[in-house]
Design a protein around this motif. Structure first.
Motif, PDB file in Angstrom:
ATOM      1  N   GLU A 112       0.905  -1.058   0.074  1.00 53.35           N
ATOM      2  CA  GLU A 112       0.163   0.118  -0.014  1.00 53.35           C
ATOM      3  C   GLU A 112       0.999   1.321  -0.123  1.00 53.35           C
ATOM      4  OE1 GLU A 112      -2.859  -0.008   3.018  1.00 53.35           O
ATOM      5  OE2 GLU A 112      -4.163  -1.702   2.008  1.00 53.35           O
ATOM      6  N   ARG A 116       0.907   4.265  -2.915  1.00 48.70           N
ATOM      7  CA  ARG A 116       0.730   5.516  -2.642  1.00 48.70           C
ATOM      8  C   ARG A 116       2.039   6.552  -3.380  1.00 48.70           C
ATOM      9  NH1 ARG A 116      -1.398   3.616   2.240  1.00 48.70           N
ATOM     10  NH2 ARG A 116      -3.446   4.353   2.758  1.00 48.70           N
ATOM     11  N   ILE A 119       1.195   6.729  -7.102  1.00 49.62           N
ATOM     12  CA  ILE A 119       0.256   7.813  -7.321  1.00 49.62           C
ATOM     13  C   ILE A 119       0.775   8.928  -7.578  1.00 49.62           C
ATOM     14  CG2 ILE A 119      -2.054   8.637  -6.485  1.00 49.62           C
ATOM     15  CD1 ILE A 119      -2.849   6.153  -5.586  1.00 49.62           C
ATOM     16  N   SER A 123       1.377  10.896 -10.862  1.00 44.65           N
ATOM     17  CA  SER A 123       0.592  12.171 -11.230  1.00 44.65           C
ATOM     18  C   SER A 123       1.468  13.328 -11.498  1.00 44.65           C
ATOM     19  CB  SER A 123      -0.189  12.199 -10.059  1.00 44.65           C
ATOM     20  OG  SER A 123      -1.138  11.151  -9.709  1.00 44.65           O
ATOM     21  N   ILE A 168      -2.810   5.047 -12.737  1.00 49.90           N
ATOM     22  CA  ILE A 168      -3.199   5.889 -11.496  1.00 49.90           C
ATOM     23  C   ILE A 168      -4.464   5.673 -11.031  1.00 49.90           C
ATOM     24  CG2 ILE A 168      -3.348   8.392 -10.802  1.00 49.90           C
ATOM     25  CD1 ILE A 168      -1.223   9.047 -12.828  1.00 49.90           C
ATOM     26  N   SER A 169      -5.662   5.932 -11.825  1.00 48.98           N
ATOM     27  CA  SER A 169      -6.888   5.728 -11.451  1.00 48.98           C
ATOM     28  C   SER A 169      -7.463   4.142 -10.711  1.00 48.98           C
ATOM     29  CB  SER A 169      -7.898   5.730 -12.685  1.00 48.98           C
ATOM     30  OG  SER A 169      -7.687   7.042 -13.321  1.00 48.98           O
ATOM     31  N   VAL A 172      -5.985   4.233  -7.468  1.00 50.46           N
ATOM     32  CA  VAL A 172      -6.735   5.054  -6.527  1.00 50.46           C
ATOM     33  C   VAL A 172      -7.917   4.032  -6.051  1.00 50.46           C
ATOM     34  CG1 VAL A 172      -8.362   7.110  -6.122  1.00 50.46           C
ATOM     35  CG2 VAL A 172      -5.960   7.228  -7.398  1.00 50.46           C
ATOM     36  N   ARG A 176      -8.520   3.088  -2.185  1.00 52.64           N
ATOM     37  CA  ARG A 176      -9.657   3.476  -1.549  1.00 52.64           C
ATOM     38  C   ARG A 176     -10.787   2.643  -1.220  1.00 52.64           C
ATOM     39  NH1 ARG A 176      -9.598   7.793   1.582  1.00 52.64           N
ATOM     40  NH2 ARG A 176     -11.771   8.293   1.089  1.00 52.64           N
ATOM     41  N   LEU A 180     -14.157   5.016  -1.830  1.00 52.77           N
ATOM     42  CA  LEU A 180     -14.082   6.067  -2.984  1.00 52.77           C
ATOM     43  C   LEU A 180     -15.035   6.983  -3.193  1.00 52.77           C
ATOM     44  CD1 LEU A 180     -12.312   6.425  -5.562  1.00 52.77           C
ATOM     45  CD2 LEU A 180     -14.263   4.964  -6.614  1.00 52.77           C
ATOM     46  N   GLU A 184     -12.234  12.014  -5.059  1.00 50.53           N
ATOM     47  CA  GLU A 184     -11.668  11.313  -6.317  1.00 50.53           C
ATOM     48  C   GLU A 184     -12.305  11.461  -7.730  1.00 50.53           C
ATOM     49  OE1 GLU A 184     -12.218  10.251  -3.305  1.00 50.53           O
ATOM     50  OE2 GLU A 184     -10.642   9.672  -2.070  1.00 50.53           O
ATOM     51  N   LEU A 188     -10.685  12.418 -10.943  1.00 50.66           N
ATOM     52  CA  LEU A 188     -10.320  11.347 -12.079  1.00 50.66           C
ATOM     53  C   LEU A 188     -11.258  11.212 -13.289  1.00 50.66           C
ATOM     54  CD1 LEU A 188      -9.412   8.370  -9.539  1.00 50.66           C
ATOM     55  CD2 LEU A 188      -7.993   9.651 -10.710  1.00 50.66           C
TER      56      LEU A 188
END
Length: 481
Positions: A112, A116, A119, A123, A168-169, A172, A176, A180, A184, A188
């Motif tokens: 995890e 992060r 991401i 991004s 990336i999506s 996420v 989450r 979610l 977000e 996104l």
């Protein structure tokens, strides 16, 4: 002081070497796919990748494998790298090299945290490349085909940016899960729509919507996860199913049959290229150099680039390597299913679907879930949560024997019943809605693991037996402060 030094070497230094190496790889791999390497010289990319490999080697020297499956996995991975080096001859920049290296080195890293980190870096790099192209810092190439005009938004091909955003999506959504939220989605969805309009890259956009829809449905559905076993098993076998479909269509394609011709047009000529490549270059037993040309575009007779990941791996890396690679992927998906990681299993299946008509996800910068596969492969039957490094290699009998005797903390329920309920929820994370979870289950896994590790350490220090000392040495490097 000695305890702190050992803990730093076996945990903190071990993790930091991996994070630095992985960050360098992400930066180089993303920048190499942009027009920054065309408009500006970036000659140190290979040197940085070599530095990244050296950091991983240092990590493995410090963090030597202990268990049998770790030793076998490292040995098998090293054998694969040797075969690639003496056949294809480009280990540093070869994408499969990095998959093998990171799968091995991520086996004891908190996944995890890797998510992060990915991401954040991806991004930032995506935003820098896209906005640099829009403001004229680098070229924003434009395909002026009448049927499909496309902007490349600073990357060296139109689908690179949207595929990076899809990764990336998906990350996420995974991190989450049922949490979610609107924030977000407000970030996104417009970003994916904007890149879809500019680049007309359909597959990454559709898969992003599919992953988000799965997360939304999972939050409010009422069907228990154990009732969906056929669906999960189909996802486990998805690489074999989709790979077989690709190979069958590649061999049986016939331009004289209208339905084949229509399907080839829908897939932008991919079927014709795969069919031609299978007939002219064939399939070998061992890896080989497999040059492909994109000069002049699809309409150039010399264009022979293969988009399907399944056919590309089969032709470039050979039958033996492809069978082993497929078996490892399916085994990793099976372990995700057995651990109840249904979000991870679904998103990974989305990537196996993507691989039918595109080979970009062979790169870890476009598919971070390769690392989750590695953690799953090395997880043992004693690991309650194989995606975190907190309780790995601590015998489950010790955890269960001490978790019921954990001292009560104000504001927290630490009884054995609550611990059992939490373990059940973690094993089947999609069997209950968010509103139906007990309030006592809100403790984070990191807090619980840290408390267990502290109690185990105290217990072992008090016992002083040889077996306890041995267990303490074997598991010290996997515990947190």
């Amino acid at each position: 002081m000695k305890e702190k030094l050992i803990r730093f070497v076996n945990t903190d230094l071990n993790s930091w070497l991996f994070y630095i190496s992985y960050s360098v790889y992400l930066f180089v791999s993303i920048i190499n796919t942009s027009y920054f390497v065309v408009n500006y010289q970036f000659a140190i990319g290979t040197q940085l990748l070599t530095f990244s490999i050296l950091l991983l080697m240092c990590k493995e020297i410090i963090n030597t494998p202990r268990s049998t499956n770790e030793k076998l996995g490292v040995l098998l991975g090293f054998a694969f790298l040797l075969v690639i080096n003496f056949t294809i001859g480009d280990v540093v920049t070869d994408q499969v090299t990095w998959i093998i290296a990171f799968i091995i080195c991520a086996r004891d890293i908190d996944y995890e945290k890797v998510v992060r980190l990915t991401i954040v870096i991806s991004s930032i790099m995506l935003a820098v490349v896209v906005f640099s192209s829009l403001f004229g810092v680098i070229e924003n190439h434009y395909d002026s085909y009448v049927a499909r005009p496309r902007h490349w938004v600073g990357f060296r091909y139109a689908s690179f940016g949207p595929t990076l955003l899809f990764n990336i999506s998906a990350l996420v959504v995974y991190i989450r899960k049922e949490k979610l939220g609107k924030l977000e989605l407000l970030i996104l969805i417009p970003a994916n729509v904007a890149l879809f309009i500019m680049t007309d890259s359909r597959l990454p956009f559709y898969l992003t919507l599919l992953v988000m829809a799965f997360a939304y449905i999972s939050e409010y559905r009422t069907i228990p996860a154990d009732k969906m076993k056929p669906l999960w098993l189909a996802m486990v076998a998805s690489p074999l199913i989709f790979g077989g479909i690709c190979l069958w269509m590649g061999y049986h394609y016939d331009a004289n049959i209208p339905r084949w011709s229509q399907l080839n047009d829908t897939l932008s000529g991919r079927l014709r290229l795969e069919h031609t490549s299978l007939l002219t270059r064939g399939i070998k037993w061992w890896p080989r150099a497999f040059p492909m040309s994109t000069a002049g575009g699809v309409f150039n007779p010399g264009y022979n680039f293969i988009d399907s990941l399944y056919i590309l791996v089969l032709q470039e890396y050979g039958i033996i390597f492809s069978i082993l690679f497929m078996a490892i992927v399916i085994y990793g998906l099976w372990k995700m299913y057995k651990r109840g990681e249904y979000y991870l299993l679904f998103v990974s299946t989305g990537y196996t679907l993507y691989a039918i008509i595109d080979q970009l996800i062979l790169g870890i910068n476009y598919n971070t879930f390769w690392l989750a596969l590695g953690v799953a492969l090395f997880a043992t039957e004693h690991d309650k949560d194989f995606l975190t490094a907190n309780t790995r290699h601590i015998p489950i009998s010790e955890i269960e024997s001490i978790i019921g005797r954990a001292p009560s903390v104000p504001g927290r329920r630490t009884s054995g019943q609550t611990a059992s309920q939490r373990a059940a929820v973690q094993r089947t994370p999609m069997t209950a809605n968010r509103t139906s979870r007990p309030a006592g289950l809100s403790r984070t896994s990191d807090t619980q693991a840290a408390e267990i590790a502290r109690l185990l350490q105290q217990k072992r220090q008090n016992s002083g037996s040889p077996s306890a000392k041995t267990t303490n040495r074997n598991s010290r490097r996997y515990r947190r402060h």
